[in-house]
Structure formats: structure tokens, C-alpha cells
Design a protein around this motif. Structure first.
Motif, mmCIF file in Angstrom:
data_model
loop_
_atom_site.group_PDB
_atom_site.id
_atom_site.type_symbol
_atom_site.label_atom_id
_atom_site.label_comp_id
_atom_site.label_asym_id
_atom_site.label_seq_id
_atom_site.Cartn_x
_atom_site.Cartn_y
_atom_site.Cartn_z
ATOM 1 N N ASP A 136 0.889 -1.164 0.000
ATOM 2 C CA ASP A 136 0.000 0.000 0.000
ATOM 3 C C ASP A 136 0.926 1.212 0.000
ATOM 4 O O ASP A 136 1.577 1.513 1.002
ATOM 5 N N ILE A 193 0.435 -5.260 2.498
ATOM 6 C CA ILE A 193 -0.945 -5.673 2.746
ATOM 7 C C ILE A 193 -0.891 -7.117 3.220
ATOM 8 O O ILE A 193 -0.305 -7.966 2.541
ATOM 9 N N ILE A 229 -2.262 0.554 -4.662
ATOM 10 C CA ILE A 229 -2.499 -0.657 -3.880
ATOM 11 C C ILE A 229 -2.146 -1.865 -4.741
ATOM 12 O O ILE A 229 -2.684 -2.031 -5.844
ATOM 13 N N GLU A 257 -2.155 -5.846 -4.659
ATOM 14 C CA GLU A 257 -2.647 -7.038 -3.980
ATOM 15 C C GLU A 257 -2.445 -8.241 -4.895
ATOM 16 O O GLU A 257 -3.236 -8.473 -5.802
#
Length: 361
Positions: free
Chosen positions: A236, A349, A301, A303
Motif C-alpha cells: 500500500d 498488505i 495498492i 494485492e
């Protein structure tokens, strides 16, 4: 050897292009009034060629003067103006000097009245560019003291202050944050994947209005990629940047595995781009037009296979790719001009969170 009161060439030669261009224009005007002055065109050509040489010297002297631009209120705007017009003056003076030199071998063309009038008008435009350069330079010198202190002394002063001041880089476990407080110490905290620390001139600036200070990074036709020495797979990333005065691309890079192997969110004029670079191949995941003027808070972000790019609270780009190998996070700058940064922070994350999100989908 330069005198002690003028420790770099920006102060010593800064006004030379303007003076020489103005002298050349006066000679041209005199030739218009006295066409029979045979030595006039040759004299003007010599002066314009000298102006081109002086413009090159002033342009090359600029980076040393940056060392003196240090924690001074309002100096960044003036410096940006000086950098811009110094470049335009360099282009004009060198090209115009070469044109005048070429015309000296074509006396029949050079002696035409229409040619002389055009040359006078063009020279007047060049004087305007040089005047803007000189005005900004004079403000830097006389108002902010740029270049009137020996660069070695300035750097020694900065080094002493940096030694007594935290560099603003904090690393904890597998996360890090960076709020610059000194102009140079941050370079030692970074890993330079592409380019070198010497490719970047940096200084702390104080905004004219309200707001915290920040770090200005100045490049001249260079490419650098630097990251914090913390590897992570998910991230992040938040960064506060202003790219108004930069001609080129600025990228927030992540999962960096080498100078040509990384994923990134690229800021290119008024366009955001999510992509991955693997050697010479670039795979774009998403791109969108978006106004990037002024200070902006960017968020990226990462992920596993999914990436999302935000400006403020608004998601602008999103995409997916195969999960990248763990790598570092940082910035890639390519071009010429100033990039201003107030802060950057990165945290991973949790894998459990990404797995939960995937299961729900």
C-alpha cells in the motif's frame, strides 16, 4: 580562477548572453542605417556567436548553483522560471549564432534589406528570452544569495546540518516512510537501481504559503530509479508529489527486481498508466486521462495480481497481471526539470487480507 565573490560561473557569466545579444542588435540596427558599413555584418556575427558560447556556459553552470538553493522561502518558483528560460535562451543563442555564421558565407542574401529586418526582429525576440533568464537569475543571486557563497562551503554547511538532523527515512519491520528533512542524506538510504546519486540535484524548499516543506529533485536529461532496501510482494503505497515543473515521466515503482524489471504507476503529463516492464517489453494494464496539476496525493495498492491507482480518494486506474516476484518500492524519474516530494510511505498488505478478498470474489 574565479574570484571569491563569484564562486560559480552562474554569477560570473550570467548576464553575458543578454549583453552580447543586445550588442549584436545595436550593430544590426546601425547596419540598417549605414548600409555601407562593410565590417558591420561580420562584427554582428562574431558577437552573436559569442552569445551562443556564453549561453552554453550559463546553462552548464546552473547545476552547481543549485547547491546554494537551500531552505529558502519562495526560491523554488524563481528557480523553475530560471531553468525554463535558461534552456530557451540556450536554444535560441546557439541556433541563431549558427544561422548568422552560415549567412556570413552568403553575403548576397545577408545584404538584402528584408533579410536584415527579419534578423533584427528575431534578435529582439532572443533578447526577451535572455532578459527573462537574467531577471530570474538576478533574483536568485541578489534576493536569495544563490552562487555568492562557495559551493564547497554550502555543501559543508549542509553536511553538518544533515549530520545533526534525522534524514526523514524510517524503516520498521517490513514497512517504511520518508518525510524529507535534509537535501542529501536520503540518497544514502536508497538503493540506486538505475542512474546514480550524482544525476539528481536535491534541496529542501519552503512553500510560499501554508504547507510543510518538501524535497525538490532536479534532473537534466537523466533517468534514475531508486528504491528503499525493503522487499515486499504486496504493498500500500502513498506519495505526495508535484510534477508541474518536470518535462518527462515520474513513476511510482514496485516489485522492482532490476533496472528493467518492475511494475509501476506512471505519471505522464495528464495521464496515469499502470504497467509492467520486463526487459524491453512493456505490458500496460490500464491507462486514463486525469489532471495532475499541483500537489497531488497518489496511492497505489498492490494485492497479489491486482493493482489500483488513486489520485486523492478517487480510483483512476486498475488492472491485473500475474503476481510479481517480491521486490523493492521507490521512484523512477526520467526527463528534465523539478519533481517535488513531501512524503512517501509504504506498508505491506497482509496476505490473509488479499486471500479473503479473493475468496469473496
Amino acid at each position: 580562477m574565479l574570484p571569491e565573490w563569484a564562486p560559480n560561473l552562474l554569477v560570473f557569466a550570467g548576464h553575458a548572453p543578454l549583453v552580447l545579444l543586445a550588442t549584436g542588435l545595436v550593430i544590426d540596427l546601425f547596419v540598417l542605417l549605414r548600409p555601407k558599413w562593410d565590417a558591420g555584418p561580420a562584427a554582428a556575427t562574431s558577437v552573436y556567436v559569442a552569445a551562443g558560447v556564453a549561453a552554453v556556459i550559463v546553462y552548464l553552470a546552473g547545476p552547481d548553483a543549485v547547491a546554494s538553493v537551500y531552505q529558502v522561502d519562495g526560491v523554488t518558483t524563481v528557480f523553475e522560471q530560471h531553468v525554463t528560460f535558461r534552456w530557451y535562451t540556450l536554444l535560441f543563442a546557439t541556433i541563431y549564432g549558427l544561422v548568422r555564421l552560415g549567412l556570413s558565407f552568403l553575403p548576397a542574401v545577408q545584404e538584402l534589406m528584408i533579410t536584415q529586418v527579419i534578423l533584427v526582429l528575431v534578435a529582439a525576440g532572443g533578447i526577451y528570452l535572455s532578459w527573462q533568464t537574467t531577471t530570474a537569475q538576478a533574483e536568485l543571486v541578489h534576493r536569495y544569495g544563490v552562487g555568492v557563497q562557495p559551493v564547497a562551503e554550502v555543501r559543508q554547511q549542509q553536511a553538518e546540518e544533515e549530520e545533526a538532523t534525522p534524514q526523514g527515512f524510517t524503516e520498521r519491520e517490513d514497512a517504511w516512510s520518508w518525510t524529507p528533512t535534509t537535501p542529501g542524506a536520503w540518497k544514502d538510504a536508497m538503493t540506486w537501481v538505475d542512474g546514480a546519486p550524482t544525476d539528481v540535484q536535491s534541496f529542501i524548499f519552503q512553500p510560499e504559503g501554508d504547507g510543510p516543506p518538501g524535497l525538490a529533485l532536479y534532473l537534466r536529461d537523466a533517468t534514475v530509479l531508486f528504491t528503499a532496501p525493503v522487499e515486499m510482494r504486496t504493498a500500500d503505497i502513498r506519495a505526495s508529489l508535484n510534477v508541474d515543473a518536470f518535462d518527462g515521466t515520474v513513476s511510482i515503482v514496485h516489485n522492482v527486481r532490476g533496472a528493467a524489471f518492475y511494475d509501476y504507476l506512471q505519471l505522464d503529463e495528464n495521464r496515469l498508466r499502470l504497467a509492467r516492464r520486463e526487459g524491453s517489453a512493456v505490458r500496460v494494464q490500464d491507462a486514463a486521462d486525469y489532471g495532475l496539476q499541483g500537489w497531488r496525493s497518489y496511492r497505489l495498492i498492490v494485492e497479489r495480481a491486482d493493482r489500483s491507482g488513486f489520485v486523492g480518494d478517487q480510483m483512476v486506474v486498475s488492472g491485473s497481471d500475474t503476481p510479481a516476484s517480491p521486490g523493492t518500492v521507490g521512484l523512477r524519474l526520467s526527463g528534465t526539470g523539478l519533481v517535488r516530494l513531501r512524503s512517501m510511505a509504504v506498508q505491506p498488505i497482509p496476505v490473509e487480507a488479499t486471500e479473503d478478498t479473493t475468496d469473496q470474489q
